[in-house]
Design a protein around this motif. Structure first.
Motif, short mmCIF file in Angstrom:
data_model
loop_
_atom_site.label_atom_id
_atom_site.label_comp_id
_atom_site.label_asym_id
_atom_site.label_seq_id
_atom_site.Cartn_x
_atom_site.Cartn_y
_atom_site.Cartn_z
N SER A 24 49.71 29.82 44.01
CA SER A 24 50.28 28.95 45.06
C SER A 24 49.44 27.69 45.23
N ALA A 25 48.11 27.87 45.28
CA ALA A 25 47.22 26.72 45.46
C ALA A 25 47.28 25.78 44.26
N ALA A 26 47.41 26.35 43.06
CA ALA A 26 47.49 25.52 41.85
C ALA A 26 48.81 24.74 41.79
N LEU A 27 49.89 25.38 42.22
CA LEU A 27 51.18 24.68 42.30
C LEU A 27 51.10 23.53 43.31
N ALA A 28 50.47 23.82 44.46
CA ALA A 28 50.32 22.80 45.50
C ALA A 28 49.48 21.63 44.99
N ALA A 29 48.43 21.95 44.23
CA ALA A 29 47.56 20.90 43.68
C ALA A 29 48.31 20.03 42.67
N ARG A 30 49.36 20.58 42.07
CA ARG A 30 50.19 19.82 41.13
C ARG A 30 51.31 19.08 41.87
N GLY A 31 51.20 19.02 43.19
CA GLY A 31 52.14 18.22 43.97
C GLY A 31 53.40 18.97 44.38
N LYS A 32 53.45 20.28 44.16
CA LYS A 32 54.62 21.06 44.53
C LYS A 32 54.47 21.57 45.96
N LYS A 33 55.46 21.28 46.80
CA LYS A 33 55.45 21.82 48.17
C LYS A 33 55.63 23.33 48.07
N THR A 34 54.63 24.07 48.54
CA THR A 34 54.60 25.51 48.30
C THR A 34 54.42 26.27 49.62
N LEU A 35 55.22 27.33 49.77
CA LEU A 35 55.06 28.26 50.89
C LEU A 35 54.62 29.59 50.33
N LEU A 36 53.50 30.10 50.83
CA LEU A 36 53.00 31.42 50.45
C LEU A 36 53.34 32.40 51.56
N VAL A 37 54.02 33.48 51.22
CA VAL A 37 54.45 34.47 52.21
C VAL A 37 53.64 35.74 52.03
N ASP A 38 52.89 36.14 53.05
CA ASP A 38 52.10 37.36 53.01
C ASP A 38 52.98 38.51 53.52
N MET A 39 53.37 39.41 52.61
CA MET A 39 54.16 40.58 53.02
C MET A 39 53.39 41.88 52.84
N ASP A 40 52.07 41.77 52.81
CA ASP A 40 51.21 42.95 52.68
C ASP A 40 50.52 43.20 54.02
N PRO A 41 50.72 44.38 54.63
CA PRO A 41 50.08 44.67 55.92
C PRO A 41 48.55 44.56 55.90
N GLN A 42 47.95 44.61 54.71
CA GLN A 42 46.49 44.44 54.64
C GLN A 42 46.09 43.01 55.01
N GLY A 43 47.03 42.07 54.84
CA GLY A 43 46.77 40.68 55.24
C GLY A 43 45.67 39.99 54.46
N ASN A 44 45.40 40.44 53.23
CA ASN A 44 44.31 39.84 52.45
C ASN A 44 44.61 38.41 52.04
N THR A 45 45.89 38.10 51.81
CA THR A 45 46.26 36.72 51.51
C THR A 45 45.92 35.82 52.69
N THR A 46 46.22 36.30 53.88
CA THR A 46 45.98 35.52 55.11
C THR A 46 44.49 35.29 55.34
N SER A 47 43.69 36.35 55.28
CA SER A 47 42.25 36.19 55.50
C SER A 47 41.59 35.44 54.35
N GLY A 48 42.16 35.59 53.13
CA GLY A 48 41.60 34.88 51.97
C GLY A 48 41.81 33.38 52.03
N LEU A 49 42.71 32.95 52.92
CA LEU A 49 42.90 31.50 53.13
C LEU A 49 42.27 31.04 54.45
N GLY A 50 41.34 31.85 54.96
CA GLY A 50 40.50 31.39 56.06
C GLY A 50 41.02 31.64 57.46
#
Length: 256
Positions: A24-50
Motif C-alpha cells: 500500500s505504501a509503495a503504491l502511494a509513493a508511486r502517486g496512487k491514491k490508496t486506501l488500506l483496510v485493516d480487517m484483522d482483529p489483531q490490528g497489526n496493520t493499524t499499530s504498524g502505521l503508528g
C-alpha cells in the motif's frame, strides 16, 4: 475507480500484514491514491502505521455493525496518498454478530462501493482464518494476492485457500480472481528457500510475482516505529522489493 485487492492466507506468520502495509505504501509513493483496510482483529496493520489501535472508536468494526459510516472511520492521508480504515480487538466480535445479519457476506462490499471512486487501489488485510471477515473481504475484492513464506510447510493450507476462493467465485463474487502469489521471507543463503519457490511454482497453476520479498531486519523493525519500510529505511532491500512488487501490481492489470 479503485481496484480492490484482498491480501489473504489463513496461515499466520507468512508476511500478510507486512505485504498489505508495504505494498500500500509503495503504491502511494508511486502517486496512487490508496486506501488500506485493516480487517484483522489483531490490528497489526493499524499499530504498524503508528496508531494506538485500542484508543480508536471509529474502526472497521463500527462500519460492519452499521454504527458509523465508512467515510467517518477512514483516517485520511495518514501518509501522502495513503489512508487507513483501522481495526482493533473489537472486530473479533463482528464474526459472531454477522451471523444474524441479512446478506452478511456483502457488508464490506456495499461499504467500499461508497468510497472506491476516491481511490486507485484499496488493499484489504485479511485475518489469518477463512471466517466471515475474510469472506466479506473476498466478496468485496476484484482480486486476491496470496503471500507465501519460503519455508517447509509453505503449501500447507494453500489448497483450502484456493478452494475457498473458488466457492466465493461460484456463489458470491463470480469476478474474483487470484491476482498472484508473492514469496516472502526469502533467505538466499538457504537451499530450502529456493526449493520452496520451485515446488510452489510446479504445484500452482497461478500467476507468481517475479518480485520475491527477502528476509530483512529493517522490514521487521519498521512496524515498531509506526512506519512503512519505504519511509523507515527507503534504501533497504525490503523497501526496494515492495517498490518492485507495486510496479508489478500496477502492470498486472492493477489499474482500471
Amino acid at each position: 475507480m479503485g481496484r480492490i485487492i484482498a491480501i489473504a492466507n489463513q496461515k499466520g506468520g507468512v508476511g500478510k500484514t507486512t505485504t498489505a502495509v508495504n505494498l500500500s505504501a509503495a503504491l502511494a509513493a508511486r502517486g496512487k491514491k490508496t486506501l488500506l483496510v485493516d480487517m484483522d482483529p489483531q490490528g497489526n496493520t493499524t499499530s504498524g502505521l503508528g496508531l494506538e489501535k485500542n484508543e480508536l472508536d471509529k474502526t472497521t468494526y463500527e462500519v460492519i455493525t452499521g454504527e458509523e459510516k465508512i467515510q467517518n472511520c477512514i483516517v485520511k492521508d495518514l501518509f501522502d496518498n495513503l489512508s487507513l480504515l483501522p481495526a482493533n480487538r473489537n472486530l473479533a466480535g463482528a464474526e459472531i454478530e454477522l451471523m444474524t445479519v441479512d446478506k452478511m457476506q456483502f457488508i464490506m462490499k456495499h461499504n467500499l462501493e461508497k468510497v472506491k471512486k476516491q481511490y486507485d487501489f484499496i488493499i484489504i488485510d485479511c485475518p489469518p482464518a477463512l471466517g466471515m471477515l475474510t469472506v466479506n473481504a473476498m466478496t468485496a475484492a476484484n482480486t486476491v494476492i496470496v503471500p507465501i513464506q519460503c519455508e517447509f510447510y509453505a503449501l500447507d493450507g494453500l489448497t483450502q485457500l484456493i478452494y475457498t476462493i473458488e466457492l466465493i467465485q461460484k456463489s458470491l463474487n463470480p469476478d474474483l480472481t487470484i491476482e498472484g502469489v508473492v514469496f516472502t521471507m526469502y533467505d538466499a543463503r538457504t537451499n530450502l528457500s529456493l526449493q520452496v519457490v520451485e515446488n510452489v511454482k510446479s504445484y500452482l497453476n497461478q500467476n507468481i510475482y517475479k518480485t520475491i520479498i527477502p528476509r530483512n531486519v529493517r522490514l521487521a523493525e519498521a512496524p515498531s516505529h509506526g512506519l512503512p519500510i519505504n519511509l523507515y529505511d527507503p534504501r533497504s532491500s525490503g523497501a526496494e522489493s515492495y517498490d518492485l512488487l507495486a510496479e508489478e501490481v500496477i502492470e498486472n492489470g492493477g489499474e482500471n
